[in-house]
Write a protein that holds these residues in place. Structure first.
Motif, PDB file in Angstrom:
ATOM      1  N   ARG B 100       0.835  -1.206   0.000  1.00 36.40           N
ATOM      2  CA  ARG B 100       0.000   0.000   0.000  1.00 36.40           C
ATOM      3  C   ARG B 100       0.871   1.259   0.000  1.00 36.40           C
ATOM      4  N   LEU B 104       0.765   4.106  -2.768  1.00 31.56           N
ATOM      5  CA  LEU B 104      -0.064   5.276  -2.507  1.00 31.56           C
ATOM      6  C   LEU B 104       0.508   6.324  -1.573  1.00 31.56           C
ATOM      7  N   PRO B 107       2.285  10.849  -3.219  1.00 29.39           N
ATOM      8  CA  PRO B 107       1.687  11.097  -4.534  1.00 29.39           C
ATOM      9  C   PRO B 107       2.727  11.435  -5.608  1.00 29.39           C
ATOM     10  N   ARG B 110       4.805   7.857  -6.889  1.00 29.65           N
ATOM     11  CA  ARG B 110       4.077   6.619  -7.172  1.00 29.65           C
ATOM     12  C   ARG B 110       4.599   6.000  -8.459  1.00 29.65           C
ATOM     13  N   GLN B 132     -10.017  -0.949  -5.928  1.00 30.63           N
ATOM     14  CA  GLN B 132      -9.346  -0.008  -5.016  1.00 30.63           C
ATOM     15  C   GLN B 132      -8.301   0.845  -5.733  1.00 30.63           C
ATOM     16  N   VAL B 133      -7.533   0.207  -6.626  1.00 26.23           N
ATOM     17  CA  VAL B 133      -6.515   0.989  -7.340  1.00 26.23           C
ATOM     18  C   VAL B 133      -7.188   2.025  -8.236  1.00 26.23           C
ATOM     19  N   ARG B 134      -8.343   1.660  -8.796  1.00 31.24           N
ATOM     20  CA  ARG B 134      -9.053   2.593  -9.693  1.00 31.24           C
ATOM     21  C   ARG B 134      -9.607   3.803  -8.931  1.00 31.24           C
ATOM     22  N   GLU B 135      -9.583   3.754  -7.600  1.00 31.96           N
ATOM     23  CA  GLU B 135     -10.043   4.908  -6.809  1.00 31.96           C
ATOM     24  C   GLU B 135      -8.971   5.980  -6.720  1.00 31.96           C
ATOM     25  N   HIS B 136      -7.808   5.695  -7.307  1.00 28.92           N
ATOM     26  CA  HIS B 136      -6.698   6.657  -7.264  1.00 28.92           C
ATOM     27  C   HIS B 136      -6.322   7.041  -8.696  1.00 28.92           C
ATOM     28  N   PRO B 137      -5.744   8.229  -8.864  1.00 27.14           N
ATOM     29  CA  PRO B 137      -5.384   8.667 -10.224  1.00 27.14           C
ATOM     30  C   PRO B 137      -4.161   7.898 -10.733  1.00 27.14           C
ATOM     31  N   GLN B 138      -4.358   6.645 -11.108  1.00 28.79           N
ATOM     32  CA  GLN B 138      -3.271   5.762 -11.527  1.00 28.79           C
ATOM     33  C   GLN B 138      -3.570   5.173 -12.893  1.00 28.79           C
ATOM     34  N   ARG B 199     -10.247   8.864 -11.812  1.00 29.93           N
ATOM     35  CA  ARG B 199     -10.386   7.847 -10.776  1.00 29.93           C
ATOM     36  C   ARG B 199     -11.858   7.486 -10.569  1.00 29.93           C
TER      37      ARG B 199
END
Lengths: 74, 649
Positions: B100, B104, B107, B110, B132-138, B199
C-alpha cells in the motif's frame, strides 16, 4: 430456510452466508466470504476445520471460526 | 527482454515512507525509466510474471506469501517492481502495508503504471484490488492469468467487455508458458503515452465494511459484463486430491510420509554422487596440487598447507554436498509449485495453534528448512507483531540445508544405512523442539497473545513446470554456493592463520594444531561439552566456526584433521578420525555422542546471516535473547540425549 453455523452445515449443499464474526469480517470478506455470498462446504479438514467453495476458489477455515459463521440453507 | 534484477528488503521505521523510486535499491532500467508496479493477490502468478518479463529468478511458489520483499528488475526500457501479494489495499500484515505504501503513500513518487495480476478462475475476488486501485489517479492494466483453469471451469471471459466495465485495459496472459507477454508490453507502452484515467468515484460511506460492499457490487457488475460463469460448483481434481491431503487423519500421515520421502530421497540418491566428488577432491585434485607444489619446490611449505589442507579439503568437502543440496532444492521447489505447501499449512494449523501461532506461520517455518534468512523475512505475512516476533525466534530451530550437510556426514559415519531415517528423526525432533520452545515462550512471555484463526486460500494443484523448478533450484543452489564459497574461503584462511599462530612459543606455521591459538582456545571451551559426550577440541572448534555459518563446520573439521595428521601414522578417512574421537570423548558411547552433537548443531545459532535478518526484523535486543535461548536449548538437549542414550547404548 434454516439458519446454521458452519460447524453444523452439511457438505456439498448450496448455502448463503448470513453472518460472520465481527472481528474477522474484513479478513473473510477479502476471500469473498461476506453476508449474502453463495458458497458451499466442500469437506472437513485436519484439525476440525472446513474447506469452503466460494466463487470457484477453495478456502480453508480453522475450527475456531466455524461457530461464529452462520449460513442459510435453501 | 531479460534484464538485471535484485530483491531488496524494504523495512520502514515509524514515520518513514517507502517509495517506488527511492527506498528500493537503485536497480532496474536506470533513473528516469518509467516504473511499473506488479500487484495482485497472493498466488495470482505475479512473481512468475515478474520473472518471465525480467529474466530474473525471484522465489516463486504455488502458495500464498511467496513475495515478502520487493523485487526490482529491468523490463526493456522500464523498471519493473514486484510487490508483496495483497488481496486489498486495506493492510492486515506488514507486507500488505508495504504494498500500500509503495503504491499510494507519496503522490509524487508513485509508480507510473500499475499492473494488477488477476486470477481469471477467481475473478470477483481478484478484481477487488482493481476496484481499489481505480479509486486513485493511476494508470492501471489488468493482466488476467489462469485463463486455462477458468476455461476448464466453464468460465468464458470477454476481455474487451471487461475492460470497458473496469475502465482500464485487460490483457490475457500465461506467464508460466510465457504467452501474451508481447500483448502486455504493447498495452503498457500505449498506456504510458496517455494520462491516467479519471479515478473511480468512491465516497459512498465511512464504514470499512460498507466501503467493501460498494466495491464488491462494482466488481460484480464488471464480472457480469465481462464474464459468463455457469456458476456450477463441480468437484475438481484438486478437491479429489484434498480428500487425502487435508483429511483429518490421512492428512498428517501424508505430510509425514512426504517429509520422510524428501529426506530419504536426498540422502540415498545423493550418496553415490557424493562419493564420486569426495574421491575426486581427495584423490586427483589433491595429487595434482601436491605435484604442482613439488614442481616449484614448495613441498612442505605453509602455502602448500593452506591450499591443500585448507582450500582443497574445505571447498572440496562442501562441493561434495552439491548433489544433495540440488536434490533437496528440487524437491522443495516441486512441493511449492505443485500447491502442496498450502495444504501443509492446514495440516499443521492445530500444532501451530498450540503455541499461539496461526497455521500460516508454518509457511515461513517451511522456508526455514531451506534457509533461515528468507524465512525470517517471510514472517511479515503474519499480521500480529507478537506472532511475528515469536515466529522469528522459532525459525532458527528449523534445520536449514546447510545443517543438513553436517547431519548427513555424521549420520553416514555413525549410522550407515540408517542415515536417512536418522536425519528424518532429527528433522522431526527440530519440529518438537520448536513447538516446545514456542509453548514455553507462550506460557512465560506472551500469555495474553491472541490467536488468529486459519483463513487460507488453497490454490489449484498444478503440475510443476520443468522451467520453474529448474530456475528456482538453480537460484537457491547459486545462493548456497555463493555464500558457502565466500564463507569457506574466509573461514579456511582465518582457521589456517589461527592454527599457524603458536599459543605458547614456537615458530609461525611450524607447530602442532593443539599448540596453536586455535587449538588452545578450542580446548578452553571443550569441557563445557563433557556432559554431552563430545568434549574434543576438534569438534568444539568446528562448532565455534559454525557460528559464522554451518557450511563451515565440515570444512573446519576437514582442515583440522588434515593438518593434525601425525607423521608416519595412517590417518584414515575423515570419517574414521571423527568416529575415533567421538568414541574416545564419550567413553565408548560414540552413537549417543554423535546424536547429541547433531542435536546441539540443530538448535544453536544457525549463522550470522540469520542473526542479521533477525536484527532487521525484530531488533537486536530480541536477537540477543534468541542467541542465549538457542545456546541454552542446544546444550540442554545435547546433554539430555547423551546422558539418556549412553545408559543403554
Amino acid at each position: 430456510m434454516t439458519l446454521l453455523t458452519l460447524a453444523d452445515a452439511p457438505l456439498a449443499t448450496p448455502l448463503t452466508l448470513a453472518g460472520v464474526p465481527a472481528g474477522h469480517a474484513l479478513q473473510l470478506s477479502r476471500q469473498g466470504l461476506r453476508p449474502g455470498a453463495a458458497f458451499s462446504v466442500v469437506r472437513r479438514s485436519t484439525g476440525g476445520g472446513r474447506v469452503v467453495s466460494i466463487g470457484g476458489a477453495r478456502v480453508a477455515l480453522g475450527r475456531s471460526l466455524l461457530r461464529g459463521i452462520t449460513a442459510e440453507s435453501l | 527482454m531479460a534484464g538485471d534484477s535484485t530483491t531488496v528488503a524494504v523495512t520502514k521505521r515509524p514515520g518513514q515512507v517507502a517509495t517506488c523510486h527511492c527506498a528500493v535499491a537503485n536497480t532496474g532500467a536506470g533513473p528516469g525509466a518509467p516504473v511499473i508496479a506488479l500487484i495482485g493477490a497472493p498466488n495470482s502468478g505475479k512473481s512468475t510474471l515478474f520473472n518471465a518479463l525480467t529474466g530474473a529468478r525471484t522465489t516463486v511458489g504455488n502458495w500464498p506469501g511467496t513475495t515478502v520483499e520487493v523485487a526490482r528488475g529491468a523490463w526493456r526500457e522500464r523498471t519493473l517492481i514486484d510487490l508483496p501479494g495483497a488481496y486489498s489495499l486495506d493492510p492486515l500484515s506488514p507486507d500488505e502495508q508495504l504494498t500500500r505504501d509503495l503504491l499510494l503513500a507519496d503522490p509524487d513518487d508513485r509508480p507510473d503504471l500499475v499492473v494488477v495480476v488477476a486470477d481469471a478462475a477467481h475473478l470477483s475476488r481478484s478484481l477487488y484490488l482493481v476496484s481499489q486501485v481505480r479509486e486513485h489517479p493511476q494508470r492501471v492494466i489488468v493482466a488476467l492469468t489462469m485463463l486455462d483453469v477458468a476455461k476448464r471451469h466453464g468460465i468464458e471471459i470477454d476481455t474487451e467487455a471487461l475492460s470497458e466495465a473496469l475502465g482500464c485495459p485487460v490483457v490475457g496472459i500465461d506467464p508460466r508458458r510465457r504467452n501474451g507477454l508481447g500483448e502486455l508490453g504493447q498495452a503498457v507502452t500505449a498506456a504510458l503515452k496517455i494520462r491516467a484515467p479519471h479515478r473511480r468515484r468512491h465516497d459512498c460511506c465511512a464504514d470499512d465494511l460498507a466501503k467493501a460492499d460498494e466495491r464488491f457490487t462494482w466488481v460484480a457488475a464488471a464480472v457480469d459484463a465481462g464474464a459468463a460463469d455457469p456458476g456450477e460448483d463441480r468437484l475438481t481434481f484438486s478437491d479429489r486430491l484434498d480428500r487425502v491431503a487435508i483429511a483429518p487423519v490421512l492428512g498428517p500421515l501424508l505430510f509425514l510420509v512426504v517429509m520422510w520421502l524428501v529426506f530419504q530421497v536426498t540422502t540415498t540418491v545423493a550418496a553415490p554422487l557424493q562419493d564420486f566428488f569426495d574421491g575426486l577432491f581427495s584423490g586427483p585434485v589433491t595429487d595434482a596440487a601436491l605435484s604442482g607444489f613439488a614442481a616449484v619446490g614448495l613441498t612442505g611449505s605453509w602455502v602448500e598447507g593452506l591450499v591443500v589442507n585448507g582450500l582443497i579439503a574445505g571447498v572440496g568437502m562442501i562441493l561434495t554436498f552439491v548433489p544433495l543440496m540440488t536434490l533437496m532444492f528440487i524437491l522443495l521447489a516441486l512441493l511449492e509449485d505443485s500447491g502442496y505447501l498450502a495444504r501443509a499449512a492446514v495440516v499443521t494449523d492445530r500444532l501451530m495453534r498450540a503455541i499461539g501461532l496461526p497455521g500460516k506461520a508454518f509457511l515461513p517455518l517451511v522456508v526455514g528448512f531451506g534457509c533461515n534468512v528468507p524465512a525470517i523475512s517471510a514472517t511479515r505475512i503474519l499480521g500480529d507483531s507478537r506472532q511475528r516476533l515469536l515466529t522469528a525466534l522459532l525459525v532458527p530451530f528449523t534445520s536449514c540445508t546447510a545443517r543438513l550437510t553436517v547431519y548427513v556426514l555424521v549420520s553416514t559415519i555413525f549410522f550407515g544405512q540408517w542415515a536417512g531415517t536418522v536425519v528424518f528423526g532429527i528433522y522431526l525432533t527440530s519440529i518438537v523442539v520448536m513447538v516446545a520452545v514456542g509453548l514455553l515462550l507462550r506460557r512465560t512471555l506472551w500469555r495474553t497473545m491472541g490467536t488468529e484463526p486459519l483463513v487460507i486460500d488453497l490454490p489449484t494443484y498444478q503440475l510443476p513446470t520443468l522451467r520453474l523448478t529448474a530456475a528456482v533450484t538453480w537460484t537457491r543452489l547459486q545462493g548456497f554456493l555463493k555464500t558457502a564459497s565466500g564463507i569457506i574461503v574466509a573461514t579456511v584462511a582465518a582457521v589456517w592463520l589461527l592454527q599457524s599462530i603458536p599459543a605458547h612459543g614456537g615458530t609461525f606455521g611450524e607447530i602442532e594444531v593443539e599448540d596453536s591459538v586455535y587449538g588452545v582456545a578450542a580446548q578452553a571451551i571443550t569441557p563445557v561439552f563433557e556432559p554431552a559426550g563430545f568434549a574434543q577440541w576438534q569438534t568444539t572448534s568446528a562448532l565455534v566456526v559454525g557460528f559464522v555459518a554451518k557450511e563451515a563446520v565440515i570444512s573446519s573439521w576437514a582442515q583440522t584433521y588434515a593438518v593434525d595428521e601425525p607423521e608416519g601414522d595412517d590417518p584414515g578417512s575423515l570419517g574414521q578420525r571423527i568416529m575415533a574421537d567421538f568414541a574416545h570423548s564419550s567413553g565408548g558411547h560414540p552413537g549417543p555422542a554423535a546424536l547429541a552433537f547433531m542435536m546441539f548443531l540443530m538448535a544453536y545459532t544457525p549463522c550470522v546471516a540469520t542473526l542479521g535478518a533477525q536484527g532487521r526484523e525484530i531488533g537486536w535486543r530480541w536477537t540477543g535473547f534468541g542467541i542465549v535461548m538457542q545456546l541454552a536449548v542446544a546444550w540442554l538437549l545435547a546433554v539430555a540425549v547423551f546422558q539418556v542414550g549412553s545408559l543403554w547404548w
